[in-house]
Design a protein around this motif. Sequence first.
Motif, mmCIF file in Angstrom:
data_model
loop_
_atom_site.group_PDB
_atom_site.id
_atom_site.type_symbol
_atom_site.label_atom_id
_atom_site.label_comp_id
_atom_site.label_asym_id
_atom_site.label_seq_id
_atom_site.Cartn_x
_atom_site.Cartn_y
_atom_site.Cartn_z
ATOM 1 N N ARG A 1 0.839 -1.256 -0.106
ATOM 2 C CA ARG A 1 -0.070 0.002 -0.145
ATOM 3 C C ARG A 1 1.059 0.983 0.075
ATOM 4 O O ARG A 1 1.974 1.223 0.649
ATOM 5 C CB ARG A 1 -0.971 0.079 1.223
ATOM 6 C CG ARG A 1 -1.425 1.196 1.749
ATOM 7 C CD ARG A 1 -2.395 0.976 2.930
ATOM 8 N NE ARG A 1 -1.383 0.981 4.051
ATOM 9 C CZ ARG A 1 -0.828 2.128 4.555
ATOM 10 N NH1 ARG A 1 -0.926 3.233 4.026
ATOM 11 N NH2 ARG A 1 -0.224 2.157 5.693
ATOM 12 N N ALA A 2 0.481 2.339 -0.574
ATOM 13 C CA ALA A 2 1.346 3.464 -0.699
ATOM 14 C C ALA A 2 1.083 4.127 0.712
ATOM 15 O O ALA A 2 0.405 3.970 1.307
ATOM 16 C CB ALA A 2 0.669 4.322 -1.946
ATOM 17 N N GLN A 3 2.123 4.720 0.783
ATOM 18 C CA GLN A 3 2.378 5.626 2.122
ATOM 19 C C GLN A 3 1.298 6.963 1.981
ATOM 20 O O GLN A 3 1.250 7.592 1.144
ATOM 21 C CB GLN A 3 3.632 5.876 2.570
ATOM 22 C CG GLN A 3 4.708 4.667 3.049
ATOM 23 C CD GLN A 3 5.972 5.197 3.086
ATOM 24 O OE1 GLN A 3 6.504 6.119 2.673
ATOM 25 N NE2 GLN A 3 6.554 4.661 4.291
ATOM 26 N N THR A 4 0.760 7.073 3.276
ATOM 27 C CA THR A 4 0.193 8.400 3.464
ATOM 28 C C THR A 4 1.208 9.341 3.490
ATOM 29 O O THR A 4 2.070 9.352 4.008
ATOM 30 C CB THR A 4 -0.856 8.438 4.578
ATOM 31 O OG1 THR A 4 0.031 8.382 5.916
ATOM 32 C CG2 THR A 4 -1.857 7.351 4.594
ATOM 33 N N THR A 5 0.683 10.892 3.370
ATOM 34 C CA THR A 5 1.725 11.988 3.406
ATOM 35 C C THR A 5 2.040 11.917 4.995
ATOM 36 O O THR A 5 3.301 12.283 5.172
ATOM 37 C CB THR A 5 0.728 13.145 3.107
ATOM 38 O OG1 THR A 5 0.303 13.031 1.649
ATOM 39 C CG2 THR A 5 1.563 14.427 3.198
ATOM 40 N N ASP A 6 1.250 11.579 5.851
ATOM 41 C CA ASP A 6 1.653 11.638 7.366
ATOM 42 C C ASP A 6 2.752 10.602 7.365
ATOM 43 O O ASP A 6 3.714 10.795 8.287
ATOM 44 C CB ASP A 6 0.514 11.460 8.248
ATOM 45 C CG ASP A 6 -0.212 12.615 8.412
ATOM 46 O OD1 ASP A 6 0.108 13.786 8.063
ATOM 47 O OD2 ASP A 6 -1.625 12.695 8.664
ATOM 48 N N GLU A 7 2.522 9.370 6.797
ATOM 49 C CA GLU A 7 3.536 8.287 7.064
ATOM 50 C C GLU A 7 4.702 8.667 6.542
ATOM 51 O O GLU A 7 5.692 8.503 7.009
ATOM 52 C CB GLU A 7 2.776 7.020 6.515
ATOM 53 C CG GLU A 7 1.939 6.523 7.138
ATOM 54 C CD GLU A 7 1.257 5.146 6.517
ATOM 55 O OE1 GLU A 7 0.653 4.355 7.182
ATOM 56 O OE2 GLU A 7 1.188 5.211 5.188
ATOM 57 N N GLN A 8 4.689 9.320 5.066
ATOM 58 C CA GLN A 8 5.932 9.874 4.381
ATOM 59 C C GLN A 8 6.646 11.013 5.386
ATOM 60 O O GLN A 8 7.935 10.749 5.682
ATOM 61 C CB GLN A 8 5.614 10.413 3.292
ATOM 62 C CG GLN A 8 5.295 9.517 2.184
ATOM 63 C CD GLN A 8 4.573 10.023 0.899
ATOM 64 O OE1 GLN A 8 4.456 11.523 1.056
ATOM 65 N NE2 GLN A 8 4.229 9.582 0.016
ATOM 66 N N LYS A 9 6.057 11.759 6.115
ATOM 67 C CA LYS A 9 6.497 12.882 6.905
ATOM 68 C C LYS A 9 7.255 12.170 7.973
ATOM 69 O O LYS A 9 8.223 12.719 8.337
ATOM 70 C CB LYS A 9 5.334 13.995 7.464
ATOM 71 C CG LYS A 9 5.804 15.029 7.941
ATOM 72 C CD LYS A 9 4.590 15.908 8.078
ATOM 73 C CE LYS A 9 4.812 17.060 9.258
ATOM 74 N NZ LYS A 9 3.739 17.905 9.122
ATOM 75 N N GLY A 10 6.454 11.212 8.588
ATOM 76 C CA GLY A 10 7.092 10.630 9.815
ATOM 77 C C GLY A 10 8.223 9.938 9.680
ATOM 78 O O GLY A 10 9.298 9.832 10.537
ATOM 79 N N LEU A 11 8.243 9.254 8.492
ATOM 80 C CA LEU A 11 9.608 8.549 8.077
ATOM 81 C C LEU A 11 10.844 9.519 7.969
ATOM 82 O O LEU A 11 11.862 9.276 8.456
ATOM 83 C CB LEU A 11 9.517 8.021 6.970
ATOM 84 C CG LEU A 11 10.795 7.146 6.342
ATOM 85 C CD1 LEU A 11 11.069 5.861 7.319
ATOM 86 C CD2 LEU A 11 10.528 6.502 4.872
ATOM 87 N N ILE A 12 10.578 10.539 7.320
ATOM 88 C CA ILE A 12 11.633 11.751 7.136
ATOM 89 C C ILE A 12 11.994 12.136 8.660
ATOM 90 O O ILE A 12 13.137 12.338 8.682
ATOM 91 C CB ILE A 12 11.021 12.739 6.062
ATOM 92 C CG1 ILE A 12 11.051 11.983 4.679
ATOM 93 C CG2 ILE A 12 11.903 13.833 6.123
ATOM 94 C CD1 ILE A 12 10.221 12.867 3.674
ATOM 95 N N LEU A 13 10.697 12.508 9.405
ATOM 96 C CA LEU A 13 11.234 13.145 10.584
ATOM 97 C C LEU A 13 12.026 11.960 11.332
ATOM 98 O O LEU A 13 13.048 12.473 12.444
ATOM 99 C CB LEU A 13 9.905 13.637 11.428
ATOM 100 C CG LEU A 13 9.464 14.862 10.562
ATOM 101 C CD1 LEU A 13 8.082 15.272 11.368
ATOM 102 C CD2 LEU A 13 10.406 16.107 11.171
ATOM 103 N N SER A 14 11.752 10.842 11.481
ATOM 104 C CA SER A 14 12.490 9.831 11.964
ATOM 105 C C SER A 14 13.913 9.756 11.767
ATOM 106 O O SER A 14 14.645 9.420 12.656
ATOM 107 C CB SER A 14 11.949 8.592 11.954
ATOM 108 O OG SER A 14 12.042 7.739 10.653
ATOM 109 N N ILE A 15 14.406 10.063 10.740
ATOM 110 C CA ILE A 15 15.627 9.952 10.065
ATOM 111 C C ILE A 15 16.518 11.108 10.894
ATOM 112 O O ILE A 15 17.414 10.917 11.330
ATOM 113 C CB ILE A 15 15.865 10.055 8.532
ATOM 114 C CG1 ILE A 15 15.255 8.748 8.033
ATOM 115 C CG2 ILE A 15 17.271 10.477 8.102
ATOM 116 C CD1 ILE A 15 15.154 9.011 6.314
ATOM 117 N N LEU A 16 15.708 12.125 10.766
ATOM 118 C CA LEU A 16 16.162 13.488 11.544
ATOM 119 C C LEU A 16 16.395 13.268 12.955
ATOM 120 O O LEU A 16 17.402 13.694 13.637
ATOM 121 C CB LEU A 16 15.287 14.768 11.237
ATOM 122 C CG LEU A 16 15.689 15.939 12.244
ATOM 123 C CD1 LEU A 16 17.108 16.712 11.614
ATOM 124 C CD2 LEU A 16 14.503 16.890 12.004
#
Length: 90
Positions: free
Chosen positions: A3-18
């Motif tokens: 399933r494609a990631q939601t915008t919130d999931e994408q944002k969460g992944l990027i913030l988790s890297i930070l």
Amino acid sequence: MTRAQTTDEQKGLILSILADMAESDDLKSYTDHVGFDVSALSGSKDLPAAWVAHYWLGQGTYDVDRATMDLLTWPPIARRVFELQQCLAK
């Protein structure tokens, strides 16, 4: 099929890297690697929003592929991936 990631999931992944980089004391090295100018921020409170904006594609999506590639090509991570591949090849 995934399933494609939601915008919130994408944002969460990027913030988790930070968050991971901030905890490891390598944030400056990592932000330099990805071409993110921390000095352009007016304060640390601006960092999360500016960080996700760095990966914003528009139209409700973030560039998770680029964020992942940035992580995998950062020398300390790339070196560890190489080491693990060598162990698996034995």
